[in-house]
Design a protein around this motif. Structure first.
Motif, PDB file in Angstrom:
ATOM      1  N   GLU A 104     -39.998  -7.131 -73.183  1.00 53.29           N
ATOM      2  CA  GLU A 104     -40.789  -6.582 -74.296  1.00 53.29           C
ATOM      3  C   GLU A 104     -40.931  -7.599 -75.423  1.00 53.29           C
ATOM      4  O   GLU A 104     -42.023  -7.808 -75.956  1.00 53.29           O
ATOM      5  CB  GLU A 104     -40.133  -5.297 -74.823  1.00 53.29           C
ATOM      6  CG  GLU A 104     -40.947  -4.631 -75.925  1.00 53.29           C
ATOM      7  CD  GLU A 104     -40.345  -3.320 -76.399  1.00 53.29           C
ATOM      8  OE1 GLU A 104     -40.681  -2.881 -77.518  1.00 53.29           O
ATOM      9  OE2 GLU A 104     -39.536  -2.728 -75.646  1.00 53.29           O
ATOM     10  N   ILE A 105     -39.818  -8.254 -75.780  1.00 54.51           N
ATOM     11  CA  ILE A 105     -39.885  -9.297 -76.798  1.00 54.51           C
ATOM     12  C   ILE A 105     -40.760 -10.451 -76.317  1.00 54.51           C
ATOM     13  O   ILE A 105     -41.530 -11.038 -77.087  1.00 54.51           O
ATOM     14  CB  ILE A 105     -38.472  -9.792 -77.161  1.00 54.51           C
ATOM     15  CG1 ILE A 105     -37.690  -8.692 -77.869  1.00 54.51           C
ATOM     16  CG2 ILE A 105     -38.553 -11.034 -78.059  1.00 54.51           C
ATOM     17  CD1 ILE A 105     -36.279  -9.089 -78.249  1.00 54.51           C
ATOM     18  N   MET A 106     -40.670 -10.776 -75.025  1.00 57.15           N
ATOM     19  CA  MET A 106     -41.499 -11.843 -74.455  1.00 57.15           C
ATOM     20  C   MET A 106     -42.978 -11.514 -74.593  1.00 57.15           C
ATOM     21  O   MET A 106     -43.800 -12.393 -74.880  1.00 57.15           O
ATOM     22  CB  MET A 106     -41.138 -12.052 -72.983  1.00 57.15           C
ATOM     23  CG  MET A 106     -41.797 -13.248 -72.333  1.00 57.15           C
ATOM     24  SD  MET A 106     -41.347 -13.398 -70.592  1.00 57.15           S
ATOM     25  CE  MET A 106     -39.579 -13.724 -70.722  1.00 57.15           C
ATOM     26  N   LEU A 107     -43.327 -10.248 -74.403  1.00 59.44           N
ATOM     27  CA  LEU A 107     -44.720  -9.819 -74.560  1.00 59.44           C
ATOM     28  C   LEU A 107     -45.182 -10.020 -76.001  1.00 59.44           C
ATOM     29  O   LEU A 107     -46.287 -10.531 -76.245  1.00 59.44           O
ATOM     30  CB  LEU A 107     -44.855  -8.351 -74.163  1.00 59.44           C
ATOM     31  CG  LEU A 107     -46.262  -7.758 -74.207  1.00 59.44           C
ATOM     32  CD1 LEU A 107     -47.171  -8.450 -73.195  1.00 59.44           C
ATOM     33  CD2 LEU A 107     -46.219  -6.251 -73.937  1.00 59.44           C
ATOM     34  N   TYR A 108     -44.346  -9.637 -76.962  1.00 53.46           N
ATOM     35  CA  TYR A 108     -44.684  -9.847 -78.374  1.00 53.46           C
ATOM     36  C   TYR A 108     -44.852 -11.334 -78.674  1.00 53.46           C
ATOM     37  O   TYR A 108     -45.771 -11.737 -79.402  1.00 53.46           O
ATOM     38  CB  TYR A 108     -43.590  -9.270 -79.286  1.00 53.46           C
ATOM     39  CG  TYR A 108     -43.407  -7.782 -79.180  1.00 53.46           C
ATOM     40  CD1 TYR A 108     -44.496  -6.929 -79.007  1.00 53.46           C
ATOM     41  CD2 TYR A 108     -42.133  -7.207 -79.250  1.00 53.46           C
ATOM     42  CE1 TYR A 108     -44.324  -5.557 -78.913  1.00 53.46           C
ATOM     43  CE2 TYR A 108     -41.952  -5.842 -79.152  1.00 53.46           C
ATOM     44  CZ  TYR A 108     -43.049  -5.014 -78.983  1.00 53.46           C
ATOM     45  OH  TYR A 108     -42.869  -3.667 -78.886  1.00 53.46           O
ATOM     46  N   VAL A 109     -43.965 -12.146 -78.111  1.00 52.23           N
ATOM     47  CA  VAL A 109     -44.014 -13.590 -78.347  1.00 52.23           C
ATOM     48  C   VAL A 109     -45.294 -14.194 -77.796  1.00 52.23           C
ATOM     49  O   VAL A 109     -45.982 -14.975 -78.465  1.00 52.23           O
ATOM     50  CB  VAL A 109     -42.771 -14.272 -77.729  1.00 52.23           C
ATOM     51  CG1 VAL A 109     -42.966 -15.781 -77.643  1.00 52.23           C
ATOM     52  CG2 VAL A 109     -41.532 -13.963 -78.551  1.00 52.23           C
ATOM     53  N   ILE A 147     -48.143 -12.707 -77.098  1.00 55.98           N
ATOM     54  CA  ILE A 147     -49.349 -12.210 -77.761  1.00 55.98           C
ATOM     55  C   ILE A 147     -49.439 -12.714 -79.197  1.00 55.98           C
ATOM     56  O   ILE A 147     -50.463 -13.279 -79.614  1.00 55.98           O
ATOM     57  CB  ILE A 147     -49.392 -10.671 -77.735  1.00 55.98           C
ATOM     58  CG1 ILE A 147     -49.554 -10.179 -76.292  1.00 55.98           C
ATOM     59  CG2 ILE A 147     -50.544 -10.156 -78.600  1.00 55.98           C
ATOM     60  CD1 ILE A 147     -49.477  -8.671 -76.152  1.00 55.98           C
ATOM     61  N   PHE A 148     -48.383 -12.517 -79.959  1.00 51.91           N
ATOM     62  CA  PHE A 148     -48.447 -12.791 -81.397  1.00 51.91           C
ATOM     63  C   PHE A 148     -48.025 -14.219 -81.751  1.00 51.91           C
ATOM     64  O   PHE A 148     -48.717 -14.892 -82.532  1.00 51.91           O
ATOM     65  CB  PHE A 148     -47.589 -11.781 -82.160  1.00 51.91           C
ATOM     66  CG  PHE A 148     -48.072 -10.365 -82.031  1.00 51.91           C
ATOM     67  CD1 PHE A 148     -49.218  -9.942 -82.677  1.00 51.91           C
ATOM     68  CD2 PHE A 148     -47.385  -9.463 -81.231  1.00 51.91           C
ATOM     69  CE1 PHE A 148     -49.682  -8.637 -82.549  1.00 51.91           C
ATOM     70  CE2 PHE A 148     -47.836  -8.159 -81.096  1.00 51.91           C
ATOM     71  CZ  PHE A 148     -48.984  -7.743 -81.752  1.00 51.91           C
ATOM     72  N   GLN A 149     -46.910 -14.686 -81.195  1.00 47.50           N
ATOM     73  CA  GLN A 149     -46.446 -16.024 -81.556  1.00 47.50           C
ATOM     74  C   GLN A 149     -47.437 -17.089 -81.090  1.00 47.50           C
ATOM     75  O   GLN A 149     -47.897 -17.909 -81.883  1.00 47.50           O
ATOM     76  CB  GLN A 149     -45.072 -16.274 -80.946  1.00 47.50           C
ATOM     77  CG  GLN A 149     -44.321 -17.462 -81.534  1.00 47.50           C
ATOM     78  CD  GLN A 149     -42.919 -17.568 -80.964  1.00 47.50           C
ATOM     79  OE1 GLN A 149     -42.750 -17.911 -79.804  1.00 47.50           O
ATOM     80  NE2 GLN A 149     -41.914 -17.268 -81.775  1.00 47.50           N
ATOM     81  N   VAL A 202     -43.733 -19.808 -84.692  1.00 44.82           N
ATOM     82  CA  VAL A 202     -45.191 -19.930 -84.777  1.00 44.82           C
ATOM     83  C   VAL A 202     -45.584 -21.349 -85.192  1.00 44.82           C
ATOM     84  O   VAL A 202     -46.511 -21.954 -84.629  1.00 44.82           O
ATOM     85  CB  VAL A 202     -45.768 -18.905 -85.779  1.00 44.82           C
ATOM     86  CG1 VAL A 202     -47.204 -19.263 -86.147  1.00 44.82           C
ATOM     87  CG2 VAL A 202     -45.746 -17.511 -85.179  1.00 44.82           C
ATOM     88  N   GLY A 203     -44.867 -21.910 -86.149  1.00 46.47           N
ATOM     89  CA  GLY A 203     -45.192 -23.243 -86.649  1.00 46.47           C
ATOM     90  C   GLY A 203     -45.029 -24.333 -85.619  1.00 46.47           C
ATOM     91  O   GLY A 203     -45.787 -25.312 -85.594  1.00 46.47           O
ATOM     92  N   VAL A 243     -48.299 -25.308 -71.303  1.00 48.16           N
ATOM     93  CA  VAL A 243     -47.003 -25.823 -71.745  1.00 48.16           C
ATOM     94  C   VAL A 243     -46.402 -24.896 -72.798  1.00 48.16           C
ATOM     95  O   VAL A 243     -45.211 -24.563 -72.751  1.00 48.16           O
ATOM     96  CB  VAL A 243     -47.150 -27.253 -72.299  1.00 48.16           C
ATOM     97  CG1 VAL A 243     -45.844 -27.711 -72.950  1.00 48.16           C
ATOM     98  CG2 VAL A 243     -47.546 -28.227 -71.195  1.00 48.16           C
ATOM     99  N   VAL A 244     -47.225 -24.472 -73.762  1.00 49.05           N
ATOM    100  CA  VAL A 244     -46.752 -23.596 -74.834  1.00 49.05           C
ATOM    101  C   VAL A 244     -46.285 -22.260 -74.256  1.00 49.05           C
ATOM    102  O   VAL A 244     -45.239 -21.728 -74.667  1.00 49.05           O
ATOM    103  CB  VAL A 244     -47.869 -23.382 -75.880  1.00 49.05           C
ATOM    104  CG1 VAL A 244     -47.513 -22.235 -76.818  1.00 49.05           C
ATOM    105  CG2 VAL A 244     -48.087 -24.656 -76.681  1.00 49.05           C
ATOM    106  N   ILE A 245     -47.022 -21.701 -73.312  1.00 49.92           N
ATOM    107  CA  ILE A 245     -46.634 -20.429 -72.698  1.00 49.92           C
ATOM    108  C   ILE A 245     -45.305 -20.576 -71.973  1.00 49.92           C
ATOM    109  O   ILE A 245     -44.426 -19.703 -72.068  1.00 49.92           O
ATOM    110  CB  ILE A 245     -47.738 -19.946 -71.739  1.00 49.92           C
ATOM    111  CG1 ILE A 245     -48.944 -19.445 -72.552  1.00 49.92           C
ATOM    112  CG2 ILE A 245     -47.228 -18.828 -70.826  1.00 49.92           C
ATOM    113  CD1 ILE A 245     -50.126 -19.040 -71.713  1.00 49.92           C
ATOM    114  N   THR A 246     -45.124 -21.679 -71.263  1.00 48.27           N
ATOM    115  CA  THR A 246     -43.856 -21.926 -70.569  1.00 48.27           C
ATOM    116  C   THR A 246     -42.704 -22.027 -71.566  1.00 48.27           C
ATOM    117  O   THR A 246     -41.624 -21.457 -71.358  1.00 48.27           O
ATOM    118  CB  THR A 246     -43.938 -23.217 -69.734  1.00 48.27           C
ATOM    119  OG1 THR A 246     -45.015 -23.112 -68.802  1.00 48.27           O
ATOM    120  CG2 THR A 246     -42.643 -23.455 -68.981  1.00 48.27           C
TER     121      THR A 246
END
Length: 285
Positions: free
Chosen positions: A70-75, A77-79, A163-164, A210-213
């Motif tokens: 669930e946290i991974m999904l938030y990351v 989508i949003f991060q 995010v940064g 790369v970012v998704i990984t």
């Protein structure tokens, strides 16, 4: 060239030694311990695949996995999403790019524990900033760390923290795109959101992978936010805290190591699936 190879190995040796000592050795040591029932480091008994069989029926592990996903999904989508949008916005301005890079990257250099303590103050029911704002507006206070809200409350600082980092990666990738591409798009009347979808994103697709990984593997390592903010209670147990409890609190290094191996395999599988979904022909420039 053959004579210069020794210098290559000299410069590679420190990093190779670091990776071996702090990555490969712990991994194989965990793999070794996963086949033992342990009580501390020295009291161990070989039990074969019993720890892995226990994984299948462990309901607490299943709940921790769902919370982590669930946290991974938030990351994801949003991060990653916010980082991409901010990068596109900053890439389209001509002034103060360095300023925005520094401002957006600043949270990354702050300790996760420090950020967690900050959000503990935000979420405090009686004296927290959020409830004081609600009280000032004449609204009822909210129990932010209840079983219903706690995981989402922890996801907020988790998303904000990195995010940064992904923003800088995206901005760097966009800076490598030749201006001729954008000039041609401008002549064709392509601009705004359409330019981002049709031009920018396809050209940085490999960087997005790369970012998704990194986001997936980073989520699997989440520990400090959960431990400091909620002590892994109220339905916020994640794989990192569960592994810590089994290995360090219960002194069951065998099963804790098995959970660690499970986390590695889960991360690899999800990363491979994500990259497969994003699979497309590479665009070179």
């Amino acid at each position: 060239m053959k004579g210069d190879r020794k210098y290559i190995w000299i410069f590679l040796f420190p990093m190779a030694a670091f990776l071996t000592l702090f990555l490969y050795y712990p991994f194989f040591k965990s793999l070794y311990f996963s086949f033992y029932r342990t009580k501390g480091f020295f009291d161990k008994k070989f039990i074969g695949w019993d720890n892995y069989e226990r994984l299948v029926s462990d309901k607490l592990l299943g709940a921790a996995t769902l919370h982590t996903l669930e946290i991974m999904l938030y990351v994801l989508i949003f991060q990653v999403g916010i980082a991409l949008v901010l990068a596109v916005m900053v890439d389209n301005i001509t002034k103060l790019k360095g300023f925005f890079r520094s401002v957006f990257f600043f949270p990354v250099v702050i300790s996760g524990t420090a950020i967690s303590l900050l959000f503990v103050l935000f979420y405090n029911y009686n004296f927290g900033l959020l409830n004081n704002v609600l009280a000032g507006l004449g609204l009822e206070k909210v129990l932010w760390l209840s079983e219903t809200n706690a995981l989402k409350a922890i996801a907020v600082p988790t998303v904000w923290h990195y995010v940064g980092f992904y923003f800088v990666l995206f901005v760097t990738a966009m800076s490598k795109i030749p201006e001729d591409y954008y000039d041609a798009a401008k002549i064709e009347g392509i601009s705004g959101f359409k330019k981002m979808v049709k031009l920018t994103i396809p050209l940085i697709l490999s960087d997005i992978k790369v970012v998704i990984t990194l986001a997936i593997t980073g989520t699997l390592k989440v520990f400090d936010f959960v431990w400091v903010i909620s002590r892994a209670q109220n339905g916020t147990e994640v794989l990192g805290t569960y592994m810590y409890k089994k290995a360090m609190v219960d002194q069951n290094f065998g099963y804790g190591s098995t959970v660690a191996i499970y986390m590695v395999v889960l991360g690899v599988v999800i990363a491979l699936l994500a990259n497969r979904l994003l699979k497309s022909e590479e665009i070179t420039y």
